[in-house]
Motif scaffolding. Structure first.
Motif, PDB file in Angstrom:
ATOM      1  N   GLU A 256       0.831  -1.205   0.000  1.00  0.00           N
ATOM      2  CA  GLU A 256       0.000   0.000   0.000  1.00  0.00           C
ATOM      3  C   GLU A 256       0.868   1.258   0.000  1.00  0.00           C
ATOM      4  OE1 GLU A 256      -3.102  -0.221  -0.514  1.00  0.00           O
ATOM      5  OE2 GLU A 256      -3.356  -2.368  -0.165  1.00  0.00           O
ATOM      6  N   THR A 257       1.947   1.231   0.754  1.00  0.00           N
ATOM      7  CA  THR A 257       2.846   2.376   0.844  1.00  0.00           C
ATOM      8  C   THR A 257       3.449   2.740  -0.504  1.00  0.00           C
ATOM      9  OG1 THR A 257       3.424   1.822   3.117  1.00  0.00           O
ATOM     10  CG2 THR A 257       4.942   3.256   1.937  1.00  0.00           C
ATOM     11  N   ILE A 258       3.766   1.718  -1.284  1.00  0.00           N
ATOM     12  CA  ILE A 258       4.457   1.982  -2.548  1.00  0.00           C
ATOM     13  C   ILE A 258       3.503   2.182  -3.720  1.00  0.00           C
ATOM     14  CG2 ILE A 258       6.418   0.643  -1.720  1.00  0.00           C
ATOM     15  CD1 ILE A 258       5.642  -1.563  -3.717  1.00  0.00           C
ATOM     16  N   GLY A 259       2.201   2.142  -3.474  1.00  0.00           N
ATOM     17  CA  GLY A 259       1.239   2.353  -4.554  1.00  0.00           C
ATOM     18  C   GLY A 259       0.992   1.133  -5.394  1.00  0.00           C
ATOM     19  N   ALA A 260       1.217  -0.065  -4.822  1.00  0.00           N
ATOM     20  CA  ALA A 260       1.005  -1.312  -5.563  1.00  0.00           C
ATOM     21  C   ALA A 260       0.048  -2.220  -4.799  1.00  0.00           C
ATOM     22  CB  ALA A 260       2.332  -2.019  -5.803  1.00  0.00           C
ATOM     23  N   GLY A 261      -0.993  -1.613  -4.253  1.00  0.00           N
ATOM     24  CA  GLY A 261      -1.954  -2.378  -3.464  1.00  0.00           C
ATOM     25  C   GLY A 261      -3.134  -2.871  -4.272  1.00  0.00           C
ATOM     26  N   LYS A 262      -4.232  -3.119  -3.577  1.00  0.00           N
ATOM     27  CA  LYS A 262      -5.393  -3.764  -4.196  1.00  0.00           C
ATOM     28  C   LYS A 262      -6.109  -2.882  -5.212  1.00  0.00           C
ATOM     29  CE  LYS A 262      -6.328  -6.946  -0.378  1.00  0.00           C
ATOM     30  NZ  LYS A 262      -7.324  -7.446   0.591  1.00  0.00           N
ATOM     31  N   ASP A 263      -5.816  -1.586  -5.224  1.00  0.00           N
ATOM     32  CA  ASP A 263      -6.476  -0.694  -6.180  1.00  0.00           C
ATOM     33  C   ASP A 263      -5.711  -0.584  -7.500  1.00  0.00           C
ATOM     34  OD1 ASP A 263      -8.555  -0.114  -4.432  1.00  0.00           O
ATOM     35  OD2 ASP A 263      -7.475   1.551  -3.515  1.00  0.00           O
ATOM     36  N   LYS A 333       4.508  -4.189 -12.518  1.00  0.00           N
ATOM     37  CA  LYS A 333       5.825  -3.615 -12.791  1.00  0.00           C
ATOM     38  C   LYS A 333       6.064  -2.326 -12.007  1.00  0.00           C
ATOM     39  CE  LYS A 333       2.822  -2.369 -16.323  1.00  0.00           C
ATOM     40  NZ  LYS A 333       1.763  -3.204 -16.910  1.00  0.00           N
ATOM     41  N   GLN A 334       5.208  -2.058 -11.040  1.00  0.00           N
ATOM     42  CA  GLN A 334       5.291  -0.787 -10.318  1.00  0.00           C
ATOM     43  C   GLN A 334       6.128  -0.935  -9.055  1.00  0.00           C
ATOM     44  OE1 GLN A 334       2.472  -2.285 -11.354  1.00  0.00           O
ATOM     45  NE2 GLN A 334       1.584  -0.938 -12.900  1.00  0.00           N
ATOM     46  N   SER A 412       5.922   7.996  -4.392  1.00  0.00           N
ATOM     47  CA  SER A 412       5.779   6.618  -3.912  1.00  0.00           C
ATOM     48  C   SER A 412       7.089   5.861  -3.748  1.00  0.00           C
ATOM     49  CB  SER A 412       4.864   5.823  -4.858  1.00  0.00           C
ATOM     50  OG  SER A 412       3.540   6.296  -4.795  1.00  0.00           O
ATOM     51  N   GLN A 413       8.014   5.985  -4.737  1.00  0.00           N
ATOM     52  CA  GLN A 413       9.244   5.196  -4.681  1.00  0.00           C
ATOM     53  C   GLN A 413      10.391   5.948  -5.355  1.00  0.00           C
ATOM     54  OE1 GLN A 413       8.781   1.000  -5.951  1.00  0.00           O
ATOM     55  NE2 GLN A 413       6.590   1.400  -6.084  1.00  0.00           N
ATOM     56  N   ARG A 414      11.588   5.758  -4.820  1.00  0.00           N
ATOM     57  CA  ARG A 414      12.821   6.214  -5.459  1.00  0.00           C
ATOM     58  C   ARG A 414      13.858   5.107  -5.306  1.00  0.00           C
ATOM     59  NH1 ARG A 414       9.589   9.394  -6.660  1.00  0.00           N
ATOM     60  NH2 ARG A 414       9.759  11.636  -6.973  1.00  0.00           N
ATOM     61  N   TYR A 426      11.059   4.495   0.183  1.00  0.00           N
ATOM     62  CA  TYR A 426       9.609   4.689   0.145  1.00  0.00           C
ATOM     63  C   TYR A 426       9.299   5.987   0.883  1.00  0.00           C
ATOM     64  CZ  TYR A 426       9.556  -0.264  -1.203  1.00  0.00           C
ATOM     65  OH  TYR A 426       9.767  -1.469  -1.836  1.00  0.00           O
ATOM     66  N   PRO A 427       9.205   7.102   0.159  1.00  0.00           N
ATOM     67  CA  PRO A 427       9.068   8.423   0.801  1.00  0.00           C
ATOM     68  C   PRO A 427       7.869   8.555   1.737  1.00  0.00           C
ATOM     69  CG  PRO A 427       9.637   8.665  -1.512  1.00  0.00           C
ATOM     70  CD  PRO A 427       9.316   7.219  -1.304  1.00  0.00           C
TER      71      PRO A 427
END
Length: 485
Positions: A256-263, A333-334, A412-414, A426-427
């Motif tokens: 969820e933190t990295i933007g790769a969750g259930k949505d 791939k996110q 979301s990620q660097r 994970y900012p």
């Protein structure tokens, strides 16, 4: 008489060199420039080629590119500004700009601005006939920058609800990859990979009759989902022969933190939490559509050879990013893991060593700068990627990047990869991950909490901050650095 013959010879030479000068001014010469064929797949990890180490997958045509050319084993995509990573990947390769500036230029394309600075337009300045077929996903209209255009396909084939959240169990058999009634790759009657292949073969047939060199941009949607292929390809991969990846886990703890969750659409393809059975089925279908793609590449290669064009043609093969397909509990791939950002990259052509593998870190978008190099086009200052032609030929051994930069979304990620270490940030949670890639190539052990690695984290973090400034990345990493270091 002798004097007249001598004068006649001089006259002939003047006419010859005058014609040659004129030919060169319009992009031609008495020796035809090499053709360039760019083969671009979608969602293909560096692990999805047999000759690169995966003994479960069947890819004879891709293997042939490995043995007949040079392979860059560590080629990366820089990332993306939203979930559709391929949009950013393709904007970078057409424009030559790094991710954030490619986003800006991409907006200009929709206003018909900056088109003269695109890859095909630059090739045309040296007399190249330019051709595109397949997946586009770039804001510019293809026929505004290419001389010739085949089928223009959308970002992904039309899918159906039946293709998601599956399989739930061994009795979940509604979806079959070969069922044409589900549409997807068969929506227009012919599998899209075959459609693109047929377009490419037809263009090669015509190009063989002409004097101009050509540049082909052949973009397949495969092996992107919905992972559909004829039944015979799926039958090549009985589930008993499909292994669970070593990095398998039911749930990625930071999804969820990295933007790769259930949505996120990609992650909805398989059930939560992941099961080994669901991962194997997805990998079975992924391998099958990749092998089907491989057969289309074989036909293109055979056509080049049959038409006598192969010897004077450079062929590039790569993909716009990788794919997890069950690794680290992820399907898409996110992420900043190698399975999602690292791709196969092969080059075959005149004076390119055969069977050579180079582990220098490069970006897949370096293909554009390399093609310009081959065509004799001086690289414009706005192009931020570099030619790897000298590396491929063995004329240079040092890489041209001081680390590889990776990004997903604005906050979301660097990531930075440098000297066999990878730092992922994970900012949103201000969490730092560190991997020693030499000892841990599968990225299974986060060693960031070990006191002896504090100096390494500081060094990589500072390099990442410098890198993000160079790329026009506006995220305030310096504040995060002060909080976490």
């Amino acid at each position: 008489m002798i004097r007249q013959v001598a004068l006649l010879k001089i006259l002939v030479l003047l006419v010859f060199f005058g014609c040659k000068e004129k030919q060169e001014r319009i992009g031609l010469s008495s020796t035809k420039k090499p053709n360039i064929v760019f083969l671009f797949s979608d969602d293909q990890s560096f692990k999805a080629v047999r000759a690169l180490g995966n003994q479960e997958i069947i890819t004879p045509a891709m293997d042939g590119l490995v043995t007949s050319g040079t392979t860059f084993t560590h080629a990366y995509n820089m990332g993306g500004w939203n979930g559709a990573i391929c949009v950013a990947s393709r904007a970078m390769i057409i424009s030559g700009r790094s991710v954030w500036r490619a986003q800006q230029v991409s907006d200009n394309y929709s206003k018909n601005q900056d088109l003269d600075k695109t890859w095909p337009r630059l090739m045309q300045t040296q007399g190249y006939e330019t051709y595109m077929t397949g997946k586009w996903h770039v804001n510019a209209k293809p026929d505004s920058i290419f001389n010739h255009v085949g089928h223009v396909l959308r970002g992904m084939p039309f899918d159906t609800p039946e293709g998601y959240n599956r399989p739930q169990s061994t009795t979940d058999t509604l979806w079959k990859p070969w069922k044409e009634e589900f549409g997807g790759y068969w929506k227009d009657g012919k599998h899209w990979s075959e459609l693109v292949k047929d377009d490419a073969v037809a263009f090669i047939d015509e190009a063989a009759k002409k004097e101009h060199p050509f540049f082909m941009y052949i973009a397949f949607n495969a092996p992107h989902d919905p992972r559909q292929s004829p039944k015979k390809y799926v039958d090549m991969y009985p589930l008993v022969g499909i292994s669970t990846p070593q990095s398998y886990m039911p749930t990625y703890p930071h999804k969820e933190t990295i933007g790769a969750g259930k949505d996120l659409r990609d992650e909805k393809l398989a059930p939560f939490p992941r099961t080994e059975y669901a991962v194997k089925v997805n990998r079975q279908e992924y391998y099958a559509i990749t092998t089907h793609l491989d057969d289309q590449i074989k036909d293109i290669m055979e056509t080049l050879k049959k038409k006598g064009l192969k010897e004077n043609t450079y062929i590039f093969f790569t993909s716009d990013h990788g794919l997890a397909v069950g690794e680290h509990g992820l399907m898409g791939k996110q992420s900043m893991y190698d399975h999602s950002i690292r791709v196969p990259l092969m080059v075959v052509g005149p004076n390119i060593p055969k069977g050579k593998k180079i582990d220098t870190d490069i970006y897949l978008q370096d293909v554009m700068a390399t093609a310009l190099d081959i065509a004799g086009i001086k690289k414009p200052e706005y192009i931020e990627f570099n030619s790897f032609l000298d590396l491929a030929k063995g004329e240079q051994t040092q890489g041209k990047y001081n680390g590889i930069y990776g990004v997903y979304e604005k906050g979301s990620q660097r990531m930075i990869r440098k000297n066999n270490y990878k730092l992922i940030l994970y900012p949103k949670s201000q969490q730092v991950l560190l991997y020693n890639l030499e000892n841990d190539p599968l990225e299974l052990e986060n060693i960031a909490s070990k006191p002896e690695n504090t100096t390494k984290i500081k060094s990589l973090f500072k390099d990442l901050i410098q890198m993000q400034k160079e790329k026009g990345d506006e995220l305030d990493l310096e504040s995060i650095y002060k909080n976490v270091i």
